[in-house]
Design a protein around this motif. Structure first.
Motif, PDB file in Angstrom:
ATOM      1  N   THR A 260       0.967  -1.209  -0.072  1.00  9.80           N
ATOM      2  CA  THR A 260       0.102   0.127  -0.042  1.00  9.80           C
ATOM      3  C   THR A 260       0.953   1.207  -0.085  1.00  9.80           C
ATOM      4  O   THR A 260       1.854   1.221   0.609  1.00  9.80           O
ATOM      5  CB  THR A 260      -0.979  -0.080   1.158  1.00  9.80           C
ATOM      6  N   ASP A 261       0.504   2.249  -0.676  1.00  7.59           N
ATOM      7  CA  ASP A 261       1.180   3.539  -1.116  1.00  7.59           C
ATOM      8  C   ASP A 261       0.491   4.546  -0.489  1.00  7.59           C
ATOM      9  O   ASP A 261      -0.424   4.856  -1.260  1.00  7.59           O
ATOM     10  CB  ASP A 261       1.595   3.562  -2.409  1.00  7.59           C
ATOM     11  N   THR A 262       0.422   5.128   0.626  1.00  9.14           N
ATOM     12  CA  THR A 262      -0.412   6.321   1.210  1.00  9.14           C
ATOM     13  C   THR A 262       0.010   7.498   0.312  1.00  9.14           C
ATOM     14  O   THR A 262      -1.015   8.350   0.265  1.00  9.14           O
ATOM     15  CB  THR A 262       0.053   6.473   2.581  1.00  9.14           C
TER      16      THR A 262
ATOM     17  N   THR B 127      -8.109   4.017   5.469  1.00  5.56           N
ATOM     18  CA  THR B 127      -8.359   4.750   6.668  1.00  5.56           C
ATOM     19  C   THR B 127      -9.374   5.953   6.604  1.00  5.56           C
ATOM     20  O   THR B 127     -10.202   6.057   7.268  1.00  5.56           O
ATOM     21  CB  THR B 127      -7.227   5.031   7.428  1.00  5.56           C
ATOM     22  N   THR B 128      -9.268   6.997   5.767  1.00  3.85           N
ATOM     23  CA  THR B 128      -9.745   8.113   5.511  1.00  3.85           C
ATOM     24  C   THR B 128     -11.326   7.734   4.962  1.00  3.85           C
ATOM     25  O   THR B 128     -12.267   8.293   5.611  1.00  3.85           O
ATOM     26  CB  THR B 128      -9.185   8.933   4.196  1.00  3.85           C
ATOM     27  N   ALA B 129     -11.435   6.714   4.114  1.00  2.00           N
ATOM     28  CA  ALA B 129     -12.888   6.387   3.713  1.00  2.00           C
ATOM     29  C   ALA B 129     -13.844   5.590   4.741  1.00  2.00           C
ATOM     30  O   ALA B 129     -14.861   5.324   4.616  1.00  2.00           O
ATOM     31  CB  ALA B 129     -12.887   5.814   2.267  1.00  2.00           C
ATOM     32  N   ARG B 130     -12.914   4.844   5.540  1.00  7.22           N
ATOM     33  CA  ARG B 130     -13.423   3.912   6.649  1.00  7.22           C
ATOM     34  C   ARG B 130     -14.065   2.820   6.002  1.00  7.22           C
ATOM     35  O   ARG B 130     -15.399   2.633   6.121  1.00  7.22           O
ATOM     36  CB  ARG B 130     -14.156   4.873   7.611  1.00  7.22           C
TER      37      ARG B 130
ATOM     38  N   ARG C 119      -1.795   6.860  -3.060  1.00  8.92           N
ATOM     39  CA  ARG C 119      -3.265   6.312  -2.865  1.00  8.92           C
ATOM     40  C   ARG C 119      -3.542   5.227  -3.792  1.00  8.92           C
ATOM     41  O   ARG C 119      -4.492   5.196  -4.668  1.00  8.92           O
ATOM     42  CB  ARG C 119      -4.119   7.522  -3.223  1.00  8.92           C
ATOM     43  N   ARG C 120      -2.747   4.188  -3.898  1.00  7.96           N
ATOM     44  CA  ARG C 120      -2.639   2.896  -4.503  1.00  7.96           C
ATOM     45  C   ARG C 120      -2.150   1.828  -3.891  1.00  7.96           C
ATOM     46  O   ARG C 120      -1.453   1.987  -2.856  1.00  7.96           O
ATOM     47  CB  ARG C 120      -1.918   3.290  -5.800  1.00  7.96           C
ATOM     48  N   VAL C 121      -2.318   0.710  -4.694  1.00  2.00           N
ATOM     49  CA  VAL C 121      -1.561  -0.429  -4.341  1.00  2.00           C
ATOM     50  C   VAL C 121      -0.708  -0.856  -5.233  1.00  2.00           C
ATOM     51  O   VAL C 121      -0.984  -0.739  -6.602  1.00  2.00           O
ATOM     52  CB  VAL C 121      -2.535  -1.787  -4.056  1.00  2.00           C
TER      53      VAL C 121
ATOM     54  N   ALA D  97     -11.486   3.215  -5.974  1.00  2.00           N
ATOM     55  CA  ALA D  97     -10.548   4.426  -5.869  1.00  2.00           C
ATOM     56  C   ALA D  97     -10.149   4.572  -4.354  1.00  2.00           C
ATOM     57  O   ALA D  97     -11.456   4.328  -3.523  1.00  2.00           O
ATOM     58  CB  ALA D  97     -10.981   5.709  -6.319  1.00  2.00           C
ATOM     59  N   LEU D  98      -8.936   4.561  -3.912  1.00  2.00           N
ATOM     60  CA  LEU D  98      -8.432   4.671  -2.561  1.00  2.00           C
ATOM     61  C   LEU D  98      -8.193   6.134  -1.986  1.00  2.00           C
ATOM     62  O   LEU D  98      -7.653   6.955  -3.063  1.00  2.00           O
ATOM     63  CB  LEU D  98      -7.309   3.807  -2.479  1.00  2.00           C
ATOM     64  N   LYS D  99      -8.516   6.413  -0.835  1.00  2.00           N
ATOM     65  CA  LYS D  99      -7.955   7.832  -0.306  1.00  2.00           C
ATOM     66  C   LYS D  99      -6.856   7.718   0.506  1.00  2.00           C
ATOM     67  O   LYS D  99      -5.896   8.485   0.365  1.00  2.00           O
ATOM     68  CB  LYS D  99      -9.078   8.408   0.236  1.00  2.00           C
TER      69      LYS D  99
END
Length: 364
Positions: free
Chosen positions: A99-101, A146-149, A104-106, A126-128
Protein backbone atom coordinates in the motif's frame (compact mmCIF):
# COMPACT_ATOMS: atom_id res chain seq x y z
CA UNK A 1 -3.50 -20.61 2.98
CA UNK A 2 -3.19 -23.85 0.98
CA UNK A 3 -0.90 -23.45 -2.02
CA UNK A 4 -0.18 -26.39 -4.38
CA UNK A 5 3.45 -27.61 -4.11
CA UNK A 6 4.16 -26.80 -7.77
CA UNK A 7 3.05 -23.19 -7.30
CA UNK A 8 5.01 -22.90 -4.05
CA UNK A 9 8.14 -24.10 -5.86
CA UNK A 10 7.53 -21.69 -8.73
CA UNK A 11 7.10 -18.78 -6.34
CA UNK A 12 10.21 -19.77 -4.40
CA UNK A 13 12.27 -20.05 -7.59
CA UNK A 14 11.06 -16.67 -8.81
CA UNK A 15 11.87 -14.99 -5.50
CA UNK A 16 15.27 -16.66 -5.40
CA UNK A 17 16.00 -15.19 -8.82
CA UNK A 18 14.98 -11.79 -7.44
CA UNK A 19 17.87 -11.95 -4.97
CA UNK A 20 20.47 -11.81 -7.72
CA UNK A 21 18.38 -9.55 -9.95
CA UNK A 22 17.81 -6.92 -7.26
CA UNK A 23 21.49 -6.89 -6.43
CA UNK A 24 22.32 -6.12 -10.06
CA UNK A 25 19.60 -3.52 -10.45
CA UNK A 26 20.50 -1.49 -7.38
CA UNK A 27 24.30 -1.47 -7.62
CA UNK A 28 26.47 0.65 -9.91
CA UNK A 29 28.41 -1.58 -12.36
CA UNK A 30 31.78 -0.39 -11.02
CA UNK A 31 31.00 -1.24 -7.38
CA UNK A 32 31.60 -4.67 -5.88
CA UNK A 33 28.38 -6.38 -4.81
CA UNK A 34 27.37 -5.69 -1.22
CA UNK A 35 27.79 -8.54 1.21
CA UNK A 36 24.36 -9.73 2.19
CA UNK A 37 23.85 -9.49 5.95
CA UNK A 38 22.73 -12.50 7.95
CA UNK A 39 21.18 -12.83 11.39
CA UNK A 40 22.47 -13.70 13.84
CA UNK A 41 25.88 -12.51 12.64
CA UNK A 42 29.00 -14.72 12.72
CA UNK A 43 30.23 -16.72 14.47
CA UNK A 44 26.71 -17.94 15.26
CA UNK A 45 24.80 -20.06 12.78
CA UNK A 46 22.76 -17.73 10.54
CA UNK A 47 18.99 -18.13 10.52
CA UNK A 48 17.96 -15.30 8.18
CA UNK A 49 19.60 -13.63 5.20
CA UNK A 50 18.88 -10.38 3.38
CA UNK A 51 17.65 -11.17 -0.12
CA UNK A 52 16.46 -8.03 -1.91
CA UNK A 53 15.30 -4.43 -1.68
CA UNK A 54 12.15 -3.39 -3.56
CA UNK A 55 11.39 0.23 -4.40
CA UNK A 56 9.73 0.18 -7.79
CA UNK A 57 9.93 -1.13 -11.33
CA UNK A 58 13.72 -0.69 -11.41
CA UNK A 59 14.03 -3.35 -8.69
CA UNK A 60 12.98 -5.97 -11.25
CA UNK A 61 15.09 -4.73 -14.14
CA UNK A 62 17.85 -6.99 -15.41
CA UNK A 63 20.83 -4.81 -16.29
CA UNK A 64 21.89 -7.03 -19.19
CA UNK A 65 22.90 -5.38 -22.45
CA UNK A 66 19.78 -6.79 -24.09
CA UNK A 67 17.40 -5.19 -21.57
CA UNK A 68 19.33 -1.91 -21.66
CA UNK A 69 19.03 -1.83 -25.45
CA UNK A 70 15.32 -2.59 -25.28
CA UNK A 71 14.71 0.32 -22.91
CA UNK A 72 16.67 2.65 -25.18
CA UNK A 73 14.76 1.56 -28.28
CA UNK A 74 11.26 1.74 -26.82
CA UNK A 75 11.86 4.57 -24.37
CA UNK A 76 11.14 2.58 -21.23
CA UNK A 77 12.10 4.25 -17.96
CA UNK A 78 11.89 1.69 -15.16
CA UNK A 79 12.85 4.22 -12.51
CA UNK A 80 9.76 6.34 -13.25
CA UNK A 81 7.46 3.90 -11.46
CA UNK A 82 8.34 3.78 -7.77
CA UNK A 83 6.55 3.50 -4.46
CA UNK A 84 5.79 6.92 -2.97
CA UNK A 85 5.40 6.10 0.72
CA UNK A 86 4.97 2.41 1.48
CA UNK A 87 2.93 1.48 4.52
CA UNK A 88 1.84 -2.17 4.56
CA UNK A 89 2.65 -5.30 2.59
CA UNK A 90 1.14 -8.69 1.78
CA UNK A 91 2.68 -11.45 -0.32
CA UNK A 92 1.78 -14.82 -1.82
CA UNK A 93 2.58 -16.91 -4.90
CA UNK A 94 5.31 -14.58 -6.14
CA UNK A 95 3.26 -11.38 -5.95
CA UNK A 96 4.06 -8.67 -3.41
CA UNK A 97 1.36 -6.07 -2.73
CA UNK A 98 2.37 -2.78 -1.08
CA UNK A 99 0.00 0.00 0.00
CA UNK A 100 1.27 3.44 -1.03
CA UNK A 101 -0.28 6.19 1.10
CA UNK A 102 1.34 8.94 -0.95
CA UNK A 103 0.26 7.53 -4.31
CA UNK A 104 -3.16 6.44 -2.99
CA UNK A 105 -2.78 3.05 -4.61
CA UNK A 106 -1.51 -0.49 -4.25
CA UNK A 107 1.86 -1.17 -5.88
CA UNK A 108 2.40 -4.76 -7.02
CA UNK A 109 5.65 -6.60 -7.71
CA UNK A 110 4.88 -9.59 -9.93
CA UNK A 111 8.13 -11.50 -9.45
CA UNK A 112 7.59 -14.47 -11.84
CA UNK A 113 6.81 -12.07 -14.71
CA UNK A 114 9.37 -9.46 -13.64
CA UNK A 115 6.90 -6.64 -13.91
CA UNK A 116 5.05 -4.18 -11.70
CA UNK A 117 1.56 -2.74 -11.84
CA UNK A 118 -0.68 -0.58 -9.66
CA UNK A 119 -4.35 -0.41 -8.82
CA UNK A 120 -6.74 1.39 -6.50
CA UNK A 121 -7.38 4.60 -8.41
CA UNK A 122 -10.38 3.77 -10.63
CA UNK A 123 -14.09 4.34 -10.07
CA UNK A 124 -15.58 2.49 -7.10
CA UNK A 125 -12.19 0.95 -6.26
CA UNK A 126 -10.46 4.33 -5.80
CA UNK A 127 -8.54 4.68 -2.55
CA UNK A 128 -8.08 7.78 -0.39
CA UNK A 129 -5.59 6.54 2.20
CA UNK A 130 -4.72 2.85 1.82
CA UNK A 131 -3.21 1.36 4.96
CA UNK A 132 -3.53 -2.29 6.03
CA UNK A 133 -3.64 -5.09 3.47
CA UNK A 134 -4.13 -8.86 3.43
CA UNK A 135 -4.83 -11.72 1.00
CA UNK A 136 -6.98 -14.82 1.08
CA UNK A 137 -6.25 -18.20 -0.51
CA UNK A 138 -8.20 -17.30 -3.65
CA UNK A 139 -5.90 -14.34 -4.29
CA UNK A 140 -8.41 -11.67 -3.30
CA UNK A 141 -6.82 -8.50 -1.94
CA UNK A 142 -8.31 -6.70 1.06
CA UNK A 143 -7.23 -3.08 1.55
CA UNK A 144 -8.15 -0.82 4.46
CA UNK A 145 -8.93 2.74 3.39
CA UNK A 146 -8.51 4.66 6.64
CA UNK A 147 -9.89 7.97 5.39
CA UNK A 148 -12.96 6.45 3.69
CA UNK A 149 -13.42 4.02 6.60
CA UNK A 150 -13.98 1.02 4.43
CA UNK A 151 -12.25 -2.19 3.31
CA UNK A 152 -12.00 -2.48 -0.46
CA UNK A 153 -11.77 -5.94 -1.99
CA UNK A 154 -10.05 -6.62 -5.33
CA UNK A 155 -9.14 -9.69 -7.32
CA UNK A 156 -5.44 -10.59 -7.68
CA UNK A 157 -5.11 -8.30 -10.71
CA UNK A 158 -6.59 -5.31 -8.91
CA UNK A 159 -10.12 -5.36 -10.33
CA UNK A 160 -12.74 -4.14 -7.88
CA UNK A 161 -14.83 -6.92 -6.32
CA UNK A 162 -16.65 -5.18 -3.47
CA UNK A 163 -16.19 -3.35 -0.20
CA UNK A 164 -17.17 -3.24 3.46
CA UNK A 165 -18.51 0.14 4.46
CA UNK A 166 -17.53 0.85 8.04
CA UNK A 167 -18.27 4.56 8.11
CA UNK A 168 -20.98 3.99 10.71
CA UNK A 169 -18.99 1.69 12.99
CA UNK A 170 -15.25 2.43 12.72
CA UNK A 171 -13.37 5.40 14.10
CA UNK A 172 -9.94 4.78 12.53
CA UNK A 173 -9.55 1.42 10.75
CA UNK A 174 -5.90 0.62 10.15
CA UNK A 175 -5.38 -3.12 9.59
CA UNK A 176 -7.08 -6.22 8.25
CA UNK A 177 -6.51 -9.97 8.62
CA UNK A 178 -8.49 -12.51 6.61
CA UNK A 179 -8.77 -16.26 7.01
CA UNK A 180 -7.76 -18.45 4.06
CA UNK A 181 -11.32 -18.96 2.85
CA UNK A 182 -12.15 -15.25 2.99
CA UNK A 183 -15.06 -16.01 5.31
CA UNK A 184 -13.87 -14.12 8.40
CA UNK A 185 -12.50 -10.62 7.89
CA UNK A 186 -10.94 -8.99 10.96
CA UNK A 187 -10.55 -5.20 10.99
CA UNK A 188 -8.54 -3.31 13.58
CA UNK A 189 -10.20 -0.10 14.72
CA UNK A 190 -7.36 1.84 16.34
CA UNK A 191 -9.73 4.45 17.70
CA UNK A 192 -7.96 7.44 19.21
CA UNK A 193 -7.38 9.39 22.39
CA UNK A 194 -10.96 10.64 22.44
CA UNK A 195 -12.53 7.37 21.29
CA UNK A 196 -13.36 4.14 23.07
CA UNK A 197 -13.40 2.16 19.83
CA UNK A 198 -10.15 0.31 20.49
CA UNK A 199 -11.16 -3.09 19.17
CA UNK A 200 -11.33 -5.62 16.34
CA UNK A 201 -14.54 -6.13 14.39
CA UNK A 202 -15.22 -9.42 12.62
CA UNK A 203 -17.17 -9.62 9.35
CA UNK A 204 -18.43 -12.44 7.15
CA UNK A 205 -17.83 -12.68 3.41
CA UNK A 206 -20.89 -10.50 2.81
CA UNK A 207 -19.38 -7.72 4.88
CA UNK A 208 -21.81 -8.14 7.78
CA UNK A 209 -20.38 -7.55 11.23
CA UNK A 210 -20.74 -10.80 13.18
CA UNK A 211 -18.56 -10.21 16.25
CA UNK A 212 -16.54 -7.66 18.16
CA UNK A 213 -13.30 -8.43 19.99
CA UNK A 214 -12.01 -6.30 22.84
CA UNK A 215 -12.64 -2.85 24.18
CA UNK A 216 -10.48 -0.05 25.52
CA UNK A 217 -8.45 -1.09 28.54
CA UNK A 218 -5.33 -2.90 29.73
CA UNK A 219 -6.68 -6.21 30.97
CA UNK A 220 -6.31 -9.41 28.92
CA UNK A 221 -8.49 -9.16 25.83
CA UNK A 222 -8.62 -5.36 25.98
CA UNK A 223 -6.73 -2.87 23.80
CA UNK A 224 -5.13 0.52 23.86
CA UNK A 225 -4.50 1.85 20.34
CA UNK A 226 -4.24 -1.51 18.54
CA UNK A 227 -2.43 -1.04 15.22
CA UNK A 228 -2.06 -4.35 13.41
CA UNK A 229 -3.28 -7.93 13.23
CA UNK A 230 -2.39 -11.22 11.57
CA UNK A 231 -3.82 -14.71 11.19
CA UNK A 232 -1.85 -17.67 12.51
CA UNK A 233 -1.74 -20.94 10.58
CA UNK A 234 -3.89 -22.59 13.26
CA UNK A 235 -6.65 -19.99 12.93
CA UNK A 236 -5.61 -17.83 15.85
CA UNK A 237 -5.88 -14.07 15.52
CA UNK A 238 -2.87 -12.07 16.68
CA UNK A 239 -3.26 -8.38 17.50
CA UNK A 240 -0.55 -5.79 18.07
CA UNK A 241 -1.81 -3.90 21.12
CA UNK A 242 0.61 -1.02 20.62
CA UNK A 243 -0.57 1.30 23.40
CA UNK A 244 -0.21 -1.53 25.92
CA UNK A 245 3.18 -2.55 24.46
CA UNK A 246 2.15 -6.15 23.91
CA UNK A 247 0.92 -8.77 21.48
CA UNK A 248 -2.27 -10.73 22.16
CA UNK A 249 -3.60 -13.97 20.66
CA UNK A 250 -7.29 -14.90 20.36
CA UNK A 251 -9.09 -18.07 19.35
CA UNK A 252 -11.74 -18.29 16.62
CA UNK A 253 -14.44 -17.31 19.13
CA UNK A 254 -12.57 -14.16 20.12
CA UNK A 255 -11.43 -15.43 23.51
CA UNK A 256 -8.07 -14.14 24.73
CA UNK A 257 -5.52 -16.95 24.82
CA UNK A 258 -2.18 -15.40 25.78
CA UNK A 259 -0.14 -12.25 25.60
CA UNK A 260 3.45 -11.11 25.82
CA UNK A 261 5.42 -7.88 25.74
CA UNK A 262 6.38 -5.00 28.01
CA UNK A 263 7.44 -1.37 27.49
CA UNK A 264 11.15 -0.61 27.19
CA UNK A 265 14.18 -0.36 24.91
CA UNK A 266 15.71 -3.71 25.76
CA UNK A 267 15.69 -6.94 23.78
CA UNK A 268 12.30 -8.57 24.00
CA UNK A 269 10.64 -5.31 24.99
CA UNK A 270 8.52 -3.00 22.83
CA UNK A 271 9.19 0.74 22.57
CA UNK A 272 7.19 1.84 19.52
CA UNK A 273 5.77 -1.29 17.89
CA UNK A 274 4.46 -0.74 14.36
CA UNK A 275 3.91 -4.02 12.53
CA UNK A 276 3.04 -7.66 13.17
CA UNK A 277 3.33 -10.85 11.12
CA UNK A 278 2.97 -14.54 11.95
CA UNK A 279 4.77 -17.23 9.96
CA UNK A 280 3.38 -20.62 9.06
CA UNK A 281 5.76 -22.08 11.61
CA UNK A 282 4.10 -20.00 14.33
CA UNK A 283 6.92 -17.50 14.80
CA UNK A 284 5.72 -13.98 15.63
CA UNK A 285 7.47 -10.95 14.10
CA UNK A 286 7.14 -7.43 15.54
CA UNK A 287 8.68 -4.30 14.00
CA UNK A 288 9.67 -1.38 16.22
CA UNK A 289 10.20 2.18 15.03
CA UNK A 290 12.32 3.13 18.05
CA UNK A 291 14.51 0.04 18.09
CA UNK A 292 14.61 0.10 14.26
CA UNK A 293 14.47 -3.67 14.01
CA UNK A 294 12.19 -6.68 13.76
CA UNK A 295 12.09 -8.97 16.78
CA UNK A 296 11.32 -12.65 16.31
CA UNK A 297 9.38 -14.41 19.07
CA UNK A 298 8.14 -17.88 19.71
CA UNK A 299 4.35 -18.04 20.23
CA UNK A 300 4.86 -18.06 24.00
CA UNK A 301 6.76 -14.77 23.83
CA UNK A 302 10.31 -16.09 24.09
CA UNK A 303 12.63 -13.85 22.09
CA UNK A 304 14.70 -15.71 19.50
CA UNK A 305 16.62 -12.88 17.83
CA UNK A 306 16.39 -9.39 16.37
CA UNK A 307 16.68 -8.69 12.64
CA UNK A 308 18.18 -5.48 11.30
CA UNK A 309 19.22 -2.32 13.08
CA UNK A 310 19.28 1.44 12.94
CA UNK A 311 20.53 3.13 9.78
CA UNK A 312 23.51 5.45 10.23
CA UNK A 313 22.14 7.77 7.58
CA UNK A 314 22.84 5.41 4.71
CA UNK A 315 20.48 2.92 3.14
CA UNK A 316 22.31 -0.34 3.69
CA UNK A 317 20.52 -3.69 3.57
CA UNK A 318 19.00 -4.59 6.90
CA UNK A 319 19.14 -1.01 8.17
CA UNK A 320 15.97 0.89 9.00
CA UNK A 321 14.79 4.30 10.15
CA UNK A 322 11.00 3.88 10.24
CA UNK A 323 10.07 0.22 9.94
CA UNK A 324 6.32 -0.22 9.57
CA UNK A 325 4.21 -3.20 8.60
CA UNK A 326 5.39 -6.76 7.96
CA UNK A 327 4.26 -9.83 6.06
CA UNK A 328 5.28 -13.44 5.53
CA UNK A 329 4.49 -15.76 2.63
CA UNK A 330 4.28 -19.48 1.93
CA UNK A 331 8.02 -19.70 1.22
CA UNK A 332 8.94 -18.45 4.70
CA UNK A 333 10.17 -15.07 3.52
CA UNK A 334 9.68 -11.96 5.64
CA UNK A 335 8.82 -8.60 4.07
CA UNK A 336 9.73 -5.43 5.96
CA UNK A 337 8.38 -1.97 5.02
CA UNK A 338 10.47 1.10 5.87
CA UNK A 339 8.45 4.27 5.36
CA UNK A 340 11.31 6.72 5.77
CA UNK A 341 13.70 4.93 3.40
CA UNK A 342 10.87 4.17 0.95
CA UNK A 343 11.64 0.49 0.60
CA UNK A 344 10.43 -3.04 1.17
CA UNK A 345 13.13 -5.51 2.15
CA UNK A 346 12.91 -9.25 1.61
CA UNK A 347 14.54 -11.46 4.25
CA UNK A 348 14.68 -15.22 3.81
CA UNK A 349 14.70 -17.76 6.60
CA UNK A 350 17.49 -20.29 6.19
CA UNK A 351 17.13 -24.01 6.76
CA UNK A 352 19.44 -25.60 9.32
CA UNK A 353 21.39 -27.25 6.52
CA UNK A 354 21.90 -24.00 4.63
CA UNK A 355 22.79 -22.16 7.81
CA UNK A 356 25.45 -24.73 8.70
CA UNK A 357 26.81 -24.64 5.17
CA UNK A 358 27.15 -20.87 5.27
CA UNK A 359 29.18 -21.12 8.47
CA UNK A 360 31.85 -23.06 6.58
CA UNK A 361 31.97 -20.73 3.58
CA UNK A 362 34.67 -18.04 3.37
CA UNK A 363 33.48 -14.42 3.76
CA UNK A 364 32.08 -12.89 0.57
Amino acid sequence: MNTPPRRRLAAAAALAALSALAGCATQAPTRPPLRRPVWPPPPEQPRYIFEATLRGAASLVDESSESQMRRLLVGEDASAQTIGKPFAVAAARGRIYVTDTEGRRVFVFDIPRRRTFTFGFRLEGALKKPSGIDLDAQGRVYVVDTTARRVVIYDELGLYVGDIDGSAIWTRPTAVAVDAAGERIHVVDTGGVESDNHRVTVHDNKGRMVAEIGRRGSRPGEFNLPTDCAMGANGELWVLDAGNFRVQAFDAQGRALRQFGSPGNGLGQLARPRGLAVGRDGLVYVSDATLCNVQVFQPDGQLLLALGGRSAGDDAPGRYLLPARLATDETGRLYVVDQFLHKVEVLRRLSDEEGRRRMTQPPA
